[in-house]
Design an enzyme around this catalytic site. Sequence first.
Site, PDB file in Angstrom:
ATOM      1  N   LYS A 177     -16.773   6.467  21.847  1.00 47.64           N
ATOM      2  CA  LYS A 177     -17.601   5.119  21.517  1.00 47.64           C
ATOM      3  C   LYS A 177     -16.429   4.152  20.729  1.00 47.64           C
ATOM      4  CE  LYS A 177     -19.849   2.883  18.259  1.00 47.64           C
ATOM      5  NZ  LYS A 177     -19.430   1.680  18.147  1.00 47.64           N
ATOM      6  N   GLU A 252     -13.201  11.103   8.675  1.00 47.94           N
ATOM      7  CA  GLU A 252     -11.875  10.472   8.247  1.00 47.94           C
ATOM      8  C   GLU A 252     -12.384   9.183   7.713  1.00 47.94           C
ATOM      9  OE1 GLU A 252      -8.831  10.092   6.760  1.00 47.94           O
ATOM     10  OE2 GLU A 252      -9.039  11.731   7.713  1.00 47.94           O
ATOM     11  N   CYS A 286      -7.317   2.157   5.870  1.00 45.94           N
ATOM     12  CA  CYS A 286      -7.648   3.214   5.092  1.00 45.94           C
ATOM     13  C   CYS A 286      -6.850   3.685   3.924  1.00 45.94           C
ATOM     14  CB  CYS A 286      -8.099   4.403   5.727  1.00 45.94           C
ATOM     15  SG  CYS A 286      -8.339   4.546   7.164  1.00 45.94           S
ATOM     16  N   GLU A 386     -13.819   0.801  -2.156  1.00 49.00           N
ATOM     17  CA  GLU A 386     -12.831   0.479  -1.146  1.00 49.00           C
ATOM     18  C   GLU A 386     -13.280  -0.913  -0.835  1.00 49.00           C
ATOM     19  OE1 GLU A 386     -13.300   2.371   2.547  1.00 49.00           O
ATOM     20  OE2 GLU A 386     -10.983   2.538   2.635  1.00 49.00           O
TER      21      GLU A 386
HETATM   22  C1  UN1 Z   1      -5.515   3.846   8.562  1.00 50.11           C
HETATM   23  O1  UN1 Z   1      -5.029   3.581   7.490  1.00 50.11           O
HETATM   24  O2  UN1 Z   1      -6.827   3.573   9.071  1.00 50.11           O
HETATM   25  O3  UN1 Z   1      -0.516   5.633   7.839  1.00 50.11           O
HETATM   26  C2  UN1 Z   1      -4.605   4.433   9.550  1.00 50.11           C
HETATM   27  C3  UN1 Z   1      -0.707   4.312   8.290  1.00 50.11           C
HETATM   28  C4  UN1 Z   1      -0.834   4.414   9.777  1.00 50.11           C
HETATM   29  C5  UN1 Z   1      -2.138   4.917  10.047  1.00 50.11           C
HETATM   30  C6  UN1 Z   1      -3.186   4.280   9.078  1.00 50.11           C
HETATM   31  N1  UN1 Z   1       0.243   5.188  10.427  1.00 50.11           N
HETATM   32  O4  UN1 Z   1      -0.623   3.693   7.804  1.00 50.11           O
END
Ligand code: UN1
Length: 496
Positions: A177, A252, A286, A386
């Site tokens: 999804k 995650e 993230c 966040e």
């Molecule tokens: C994310 O931050 O959601 O390490 C993924 C990074 C990328 C992936 C980020 N290669 O910033």
Amino acid sequence: MSESKVYKNYINGEWVESSSGQTYENRNPANTDDLIGVFQKSNEKDVDAAISAAENAYDGWRLTPAPKRGELIFKAAQKLVEKKEMISRDMTREMGKVIKETRGDTQEAIDMGFYMAGEGRRMFGETTPSEMPNKFQMSVRQPMGVCAMITPWNFPIAIPSWKIFPALVCGNTVVIKPATYTPLSVLHFMEIFEECGFPPGVVNMVTGSGGAVGEPLMRDPRVKLVSFTGSSEVGSLVSQACAPEFRHCMLEMGGKNGQLVMDDADLDLALEGALWGAFGTTGQRCTATSRVICHKDIVKEFTERLVEQAKKIKMGDGLDESVDMGPAVSESQMNTVLEYMEIGKKEAKLLCGGERQTGGNYDKGYFTQPTIFGDVTEDMRIFQEEIFGSVTSITTCDSFEDGINKLNNVVYGLSASVYTRDVNKAFTAMRDVYTGIFYVNAPTIGAEISLPFGGTKATGNGHREAGKQALEVFSEWKAVYVDFSGALQRAQIDNN
Ligand code: UN1
């Protein structure tokens, strides 16, 4: 500009409409006049059909030799190479991040494809000597069945690739999804699986909302594993949905990543790193640098220079190669970020930005200014929560130890970095910062696919994506003992 193409679900190798008969519009967050397309607003029945297809395809796929599965994945990675520019341009339109970043996103999926294709010929187990004579023992990986994937909008094809490729090479089948805001990137991915001749049902996609699609998908007992990337709130719900039947989940989730800048750091480098880490992808990673912890002796100079640079960031439509930063992905994401800007104004000192960017073409999109707060302390919400947008904060530390404590003093544990020229400090920080990812003299963003990606504390539930660790998520170990002695040999008894 606005062709309203209707896109369908991909179930059992067919492009099908939702049984709901309903669709939704997906628009460009840099310019809402630009309609990307119309997508299926799917429901529980569509999810059921996709899971059935994945279940029916499972035996055929699991029994396909792993090197052959790897070869198909290799083909898919080659197709991604061929289509990289098209996929990246569509991704900028639907997600908003600038074209050089969407090219990077597609490249990350390519890298993952080639890496996992190779795993088809490795997927190592172990042999160990038995305690008994004439007995052989080994461990082998076995697939699990139907895997569900619920993916976010910030890395519209990279993150689906982190999940789909390792799941497939291990012999599982997939129902994905995609995020409601970025279905087209995953749809292009499905087209590739179709073109490369993956058997029907091995990979399936159902578009729609978390409530109507994600919920039934994560609750279905036929789904053996749910791999989820998103907020910690939703991650907790996924975990609870899987718990009664002990179904696996890989979560995650959030981050509140800090960059520590010591007084001996190369300040030019640290500055460049903080700018890229904080405002790259409009802060919607993230791993984004939402906290900069500066040693007291350099905080003044660093702050002045960071603010000066942040003011120069050019916002706009990410397809314009001269633009540095795109919009927030949606109106609601923009509003969340604007709320945090207001919270920050009450708690700390606003140094630049702090508003929605308006006027001219900006009014057609969801642009938020690059924003920096100073004098931020650990008790503040903007230090702890966040934000997922174009906001970062500067906190002063008195010493290296104080800096490490401040890096650690949040509920999340995804990424952190230290800028220093002192090798002893670099190694101490590497050891003492409790995150899943750590950088020395580099920003908090920029992970590569050959190492495990994920975090500690409220960021995850102990699993990692990417690297060989991904195989741990998408397969289970089986210990196999072969006794060729022709007699009953009782372990722990007959040999003592
Ligand atoms: C994310 O931050 O959601 O390490 C993924 C990074 C990328 C992936 C980020 N290669 O910033």
